[in-house]
Scaffold this motif. Structure first.
Motif, PDB file in Angstrom:
ATOM      1  N   SER A 131       0.824  -1.212   0.000  1.00 49.59           N
ATOM      2  CA  SER A 131       0.000   0.000   0.000  1.00 49.59           C
ATOM      3  C   SER A 131       0.858   1.263   0.000  1.00 49.59           C
ATOM      4  CB  SER A 131      -0.932   0.012   1.222  1.00 49.59           C
ATOM      5  OG  SER A 131      -0.177  -0.022   2.431  1.00 49.59           O
ATOM      6  N   TYR A 132       2.106   1.162   0.468  1.00 46.05           N
ATOM      7  CA  TYR A 132       3.001   2.314   0.452  1.00 46.05           C
ATOM      8  C   TYR A 132       4.374   1.893  -0.060  1.00 46.05           C
ATOM      9  CZ  TYR A 132       6.356   5.801   2.009  1.00 46.05           C
ATOM     10  OH  TYR A 132       7.374   6.711   2.040  1.00 46.05           O
ATOM     11  N   LEU A 133       4.924   2.687  -0.982  1.00 48.02           N
ATOM     12  CA  LEU A 133       6.260   2.448  -1.513  1.00 48.02           C
ATOM     13  C   LEU A 133       7.012   3.761  -1.544  1.00 48.02           C
ATOM     14  CD1 LEU A 133       8.412   0.679  -2.847  1.00 48.02           C
ATOM     15  CD2 LEU A 133       7.324   1.136  -5.050  1.00 48.02           C
ATOM     16  N   GLY A 134       8.160   3.798  -0.854  1.00 49.55           N
ATOM     17  CA  GLY A 134       8.987   4.994  -0.820  1.00 49.55           C
ATOM     18  C   GLY A 134      10.250   4.801  -1.642  1.00 49.55           C
ATOM     19  N   LEU A 135      10.376   5.588  -2.724  1.00 50.55           N
ATOM     20  CA  LEU A 135      11.548   5.523  -3.602  1.00 50.55           C
ATOM     21  C   LEU A 135      12.171   6.902  -3.796  1.00 50.55           C
ATOM     22  CD1 LEU A 135      10.217   3.105  -6.369  1.00 50.55           C
ATOM     23  CD2 LEU A 135      11.903   2.574  -4.611  1.00 50.55           C
ATOM     24  N   ALA A 136      11.842   7.835  -2.912  1.00 51.76           N
ATOM     25  CA  ALA A 136      12.338   9.196  -3.062  1.00 51.76           C
ATOM     26  C   ALA A 136      13.843   9.269  -2.826  1.00 51.76           C
ATOM     27  CB  ALA A 136      11.606  10.125  -2.091  1.00 51.76           C
ATOM     28  N   ASN A 137      14.467  10.239  -3.485  1.00 52.10           N
ATOM     29  CA  ASN A 137      15.886  10.537  -3.284  1.00 52.10           C
ATOM     30  C   ASN A 137      16.791   9.333  -3.521  1.00 52.10           C
ATOM     31  OD1 ASN A 137      15.840  13.463  -2.170  1.00 52.10           O
ATOM     32  ND2 ASN A 137      14.306  12.405  -0.946  1.00 52.10           N
ATOM     33  N   ASN A 138      16.688   8.784  -4.719  1.00 52.20           N
ATOM     34  CA  ASN A 138      17.592   7.749  -5.193  1.00 52.20           C
ATOM     35  C   ASN A 138      18.215   8.230  -6.496  1.00 52.20           C
ATOM     36  OD1 ASN A 138      17.609   5.037  -3.575  1.00 52.20           O
ATOM     37  ND2 ASN A 138      15.494   5.757  -3.461  1.00 52.20           N
ATOM     38  N   ARG A 139      18.621   7.302  -7.356  1.00 54.99           N
ATOM     39  CA  ARG A 139      19.201   7.657  -8.650  1.00 54.99           C
ATOM     40  C   ARG A 139      18.371   7.115  -9.805  1.00 54.99           C
ATOM     41  NH1 ARG A 139      25.634   6.261  -7.721  1.00 54.99           N
ATOM     42  NH2 ARG A 139      25.904   7.388  -5.765  1.00 54.99           N
ATOM     43  N   LEU A 140      17.095   6.975  -9.585  1.00 57.90           N
ATOM     44  CA  LEU A 140      16.222   6.387 -10.588  1.00 57.90           C
ATOM     45  C   LEU A 140      16.040   7.328 -11.777  1.00 57.90           C
ATOM     46  CD1 LEU A 140      13.452   5.017  -8.186  1.00 57.90           C
ATOM     47  CD2 LEU A 140      15.347   3.732  -9.186  1.00 57.90           C
ATOM     48  N   THR A 141      16.173   6.787 -12.968  1.00 55.36           N
ATOM     49  CA  THR A 141      15.869   7.544 -14.187  1.00 55.36           C
ATOM     50  C   THR A 141      14.609   7.033 -14.861  1.00 55.36           C
ATOM     51  OG1 THR A 141      17.292   6.079 -15.504  1.00 55.36           O
ATOM     52  CG2 THR A 141      18.299   8.065 -14.585  1.00 55.36           C
ATOM     53  N   ARG A 142      14.200   5.794 -14.526  1.00 58.79           N
ATOM     54  CA  ARG A 142      12.957   5.220 -15.045  1.00 58.79           C
ATOM     55  C   ARG A 142      12.549   4.063 -14.144  1.00 58.79           C
ATOM     56  NH1 ARG A 142      16.756   4.289 -19.030  1.00 58.79           N
ATOM     57  NH2 ARG A 142      15.774   5.952 -20.210  1.00 58.79           N
ATOM     58  N   LEU A 143      11.321   3.587 -14.319  1.00 56.80           N
ATOM     59  CA  LEU A 143      10.799   2.455 -13.556  1.00 56.80           C
ATOM     60  C   LEU A 143      10.210   1.430 -14.512  1.00 56.80           C
ATOM     61  CD1 LEU A 143       8.978   3.871 -10.372  1.00 56.80           C
ATOM     62  CD2 LEU A 143      11.008   2.424 -10.433  1.00 56.80           C
ATOM     63  N   ASP A 144      10.368   0.168 -14.169  1.00 51.16           N
ATOM     64  CA  ASP A 144       9.821  -0.913 -14.983  1.00 51.16           C
ATOM     65  C   ASP A 144       8.299  -0.903 -14.893  1.00 51.16           C
ATOM     66  OD1 ASP A 144       9.098  -3.261 -16.227  1.00 51.16           O
ATOM     67  OD2 ASP A 144      10.792  -4.392 -15.434  1.00 51.16           O
ATOM     68  N   ARG A 145       7.638  -0.863 -16.046  1.00 47.68           N
ATOM     69  CA  ARG A 145       6.165  -0.817 -16.073  1.00 47.68           C
ATOM     70  C   ARG A 145       5.549  -2.065 -15.455  1.00 47.68           C
ATOM     71  NH1 ARG A 145       2.209   1.988 -19.072  1.00 47.68           N
ATOM     72  NH2 ARG A 145       0.235   1.398 -18.131  1.00 47.68           N
ATOM     73  N   SER A 146       6.190  -3.222 -15.606  1.00 49.25           N
ATOM     74  CA  SER A 146       5.643  -4.454 -15.050  1.00 49.25           C
ATOM     75  C   SER A 146       5.626  -4.404 -13.527  1.00 49.25           C
ATOM     76  CB  SER A 146       6.459  -5.661 -15.528  1.00 49.25           C
ATOM     77  OG  SER A 146       7.809  -5.564 -15.101  1.00 49.25           O
ATOM     78  N   LEU A 147       6.597  -3.710 -12.917  1.00 49.03           N
ATOM     79  CA  LEU A 147       6.616  -3.545 -11.465  1.00 49.03           C
ATOM     80  C   LEU A 147       5.427  -2.708 -11.009  1.00 49.03           C
ATOM     81  CD1 LEU A 147       8.208  -3.776  -8.711  1.00 49.03           C
ATOM     82  CD2 LEU A 147       9.234  -1.585  -9.321  1.00 49.03           C
ATOM     83  N   LEU A 148       5.152  -1.633 -11.716  1.00 48.13           N
ATOM     84  CA  LEU A 148       4.042  -0.749 -11.358  1.00 48.13           C
ATOM     85  C   LEU A 148       2.699  -1.454 -11.520  1.00 48.13           C
ATOM     86  CD1 LEU A 148       5.360   2.445 -13.171  1.00 48.13           C
ATOM     87  CD2 LEU A 148       5.457   1.975 -10.717  1.00 48.13           C
ATOM     88  N   ASP A 149       2.544  -2.192 -12.606  1.00 45.69           N
ATOM     89  CA  ASP A 149       1.276  -2.879 -12.847  1.00 45.69           C
ATOM     90  C   ASP A 149       0.982  -3.943 -11.802  1.00 45.69           C
ATOM     91  OD1 ASP A 149       0.787  -1.376 -15.092  1.00 45.69           O
ATOM     92  OD2 ASP A 149       1.712  -2.798 -16.459  1.00 45.69           O
ATOM     93  N   ALA A 150       2.023  -4.509 -11.187  1.00 45.71           N
ATOM     94  CA  ALA A 150       1.827  -5.570 -10.197  1.00 45.71           C
ATOM     95  C   ALA A 150       1.269  -5.033  -8.890  1.00 45.71           C
ATOM     96  CB  ALA A 150       3.145  -6.303  -9.938  1.00 45.71           C
ATOM     97  N   MET A 151       1.512  -3.755  -8.581  1.00 45.84           N
ATOM     98  CA  MET A 151       1.087  -3.181  -7.295  1.00 45.84           C
ATOM     99  C   MET A 151      -0.334  -2.643  -7.399  1.00 45.84           C
ATOM    100  SD  MET A 151       4.647  -1.368  -6.051  1.00 45.84           S
ATOM    101  CE  MET A 151       4.784  -0.306  -7.490  1.00 45.84           C
ATOM    102  N   THR A 152      -1.271  -3.540  -7.393  1.00 40.34           N
ATOM    103  CA  THR A 152      -2.678  -3.166  -7.593  1.00 40.34           C
ATOM    104  C   THR A 152      -3.321  -2.547  -6.359  1.00 40.34           C
ATOM    105  OG1 THR A 152      -3.295  -5.447  -7.015  1.00 40.34           O
ATOM    106  CG2 THR A 152      -3.016  -4.944  -9.352  1.00 40.34           C
ATOM    107  N   HIS A 153      -2.697  -2.684  -5.179  1.00 43.59           N
ATOM    108  CA  HIS A 153      -3.262  -2.122  -3.948  1.00 43.59           C
ATOM    109  C   HIS A 153      -2.507  -0.891  -3.477  1.00 43.59           C
ATOM    110  CE1 HIS A 153      -4.762  -6.313  -3.875  1.00 43.59           C
ATOM    111  NE2 HIS A 153      -5.801  -5.794  -3.271  1.00 43.59           N
ATOM    112  N   LEU A 154      -1.647  -0.339  -4.307  1.00 44.59           N
ATOM    113  CA  LEU A 154      -0.815   0.787  -3.896  1.00 44.59           C
ATOM    114  C   LEU A 154      -1.662   2.041  -3.693  1.00 44.59           C
ATOM    115  CD1 LEU A 154       2.220   1.363  -3.433  1.00 44.59           C
ATOM    116  CD2 LEU A 154       2.277   2.302  -5.747  1.00 44.59           C
ATOM    117  N   ASP A 155      -1.496   2.674  -2.511  1.00 48.46           N
ATOM    118  CA  ASP A 155      -2.233   3.895  -2.184  1.00 48.46           C
ATOM    119  C   ASP A 155      -1.341   5.125  -2.153  1.00 48.46           C
ATOM    120  OD1 ASP A 155      -4.642   2.505  -1.849  1.00 48.46           O
ATOM    121  OD2 ASP A 155      -4.166   2.027   0.226  1.00 48.46           O
ATOM    122  N   SER A 156      -0.061   4.938  -1.802  1.00 42.29           N
ATOM    123  CA  SER A 156       0.835   6.078  -1.644  1.00 42.29           C
ATOM    124  C   SER A 156       2.196   5.750  -2.243  1.00 42.29           C
ATOM    125  CB  SER A 156       0.981   6.437  -0.155  1.00 42.29           C
ATOM    126  OG  SER A 156       1.777   7.587   0.009  1.00 42.29           O
TER     127      SER A 156
END
Length: 372
Positions: free
Chosen positions: A147-172
């Motif tokens: 329900s919560y995923l914190g990825l702030a302040n890293n070195r990310l330039t992009r995110l895998d779409r399959s990872l995002l699609d898997a988190m169907t209950h993500l609220d924040s």
């Protein structure tokens, strides 16, 4: 009744005896507090019934294999604000009931796709303030209940779409403070964020750092016209649009949410122990990774593409039938009108001939009367 009291007393005594000398333990809540003790490693001799373990503000540099084998029932694990740079793929093995994990404010550069392993109960994961350049898409199976995923302040330039699609209950979701490269590879994230916000999800911000013309602009506010330089035949672009359009059809009627509430991300810790997950500053910095592994397309996207092609074919077939019907109707109408015109002309000629006969008869009648 006496048996219950004796059992409770023995359990309390055994928990207190199992408490590491560097930590403080609460036998009633099964909470172990080892914060700010200058630890370089995970303490040993922990009681197996430990429910919550707080290890933030120490000097732990890494997590070895099966590092928490002694506490398989732990639900909350806080390792924020340490010096962790490496995590063994089997470090969390056996923690099937883990619900909240904080690894914020460390120096983690890479996280293995096997780290979360068979954990399916995780609802809160904080990886902010590290040096992560990517999150494996294969981790999505372990994040389905997140329900919560914190990825702030890293070195990310992009995110895998399959990872995002898997988190169907993500609220924040927190993504600020990353060097996002707003090019064709990020349009999938843009489309996913629109659907996520449309469902009422909470997001802080995604500010572009590259290319230069998009620097400091919010990804959600960049018009799609600026992505027209992307190849329209790109599979990433095509599948992202297909999935986005299908999601919009399923999400009609939901409310729209825009702003993040960071205060809702804190973890609860009993008053006897102290405050929840937190910690001072400490994330690692550095340059961007030069090479990134290209992600393979998921079969689910291929199915979406095939379904879209079939639907398009059906629609085109219906349109063709309608055009054929219109053509048949036009031809029939033209034939009827031609026949009507021919009959009308024939009737006019017949009427003209009859009128001429009457005129001739009228002229002959006076002449015959005169002769008579």
């Amino acid at each position: 009744m006496r048996v219950v009291l004796v059992f409770a007393l023995l359990s309390s005594l055994s928990f207190s005896h199992a408490c590491p000398r560097e930590c403080s333990c609460n036998s009633n809540t099964k909470v172990v507090d080892c914060r700010g003790r200058g630890l370089y490693d995970i303490p040993r001799r922990l009681y197996p019934d430990t429910q919550e373990l707080y290890l933030q503000d120490n000097r732990i540099r890494g997590l070895g294999s099966v590092a928490f084998r002694e506490i398989p029932l732990v639900r909350i694990l806080d390792l924020s604000n340490n010096s962790i740079t490496a995590i063994s793929p089997t470090a969390l093995l056996g923690l099937r009931t883990l619900q909240r994990l904080s690894l914020a404010y460390n120096s983690i550069r890479e996280i293995d796709k096997r780290v979360l392993g068979p954990i399916r109960s995780l609802s809160h994961l904080d990886l902010s303030h590290n040096s992560l350049w990517g999150v494996p898409g294969a981790m999505g199976d372990s994040l389905k209940n997140l329900s919560y995923l914190g990825l702030a302040n890293n070195r990310l330039t992009r995110l895998d779409r399959s990872l995002l699609d898997a988190m169907t209950h993500l609220d924040s979701l927190t993504l600020r403070g990353n060097p996002w490269r707003c090019d064709c590879q990020l349009i999938g994230l843009k489309l996913w964020l629109e659907t996520y916000l449309f469902k009422g999800g909470v997001l802080d911000e995604v500010l572009c750092t590259q290319p230069e013309e998009m620097k400091d602009k919010e990804l959600q506010k960049i018009p799609y016209q600026l992505f027209h330089t992307c190849m329209t035949t790109s599979y990433h672009y095509l599948f992202a649009n297909i999935h986005h359009l299908e999601s919009e059809k399923l999400l009609r009627g939901h409310t729209h949410g825009n702003h993040a509430h960071p205060s809702s991300h804190s973890l609860h810790v009993p008053m006897a122990i102290g405050e929840g997950f937190g910690g001072g500053g400490g994330g690692g910095g550095g340059g961007m990774a030069e090479c990134e592994t290209k992600q393979k397309h998921r079969p689910v996207n291929l199915r979406h593409a095939i379904a879209t092609v079939i639907i398009t074919g059906v629609v085109c077939g219906i349109v063709c039938l309608m055009m054929l019907a219109a053509a048949v109707y036009g031809c029939a109408y033209a034939a009827i009108m031609a026949k009507y015109q021919r009959e009308l002309k024939k009737n006019e000629e017949l009427a003209a001939a009859q009128a001429a006969d009457h005129a001739t008869a009228d002229e002959k009648e006076p002449l015959e009367n005169a002769i008579a």
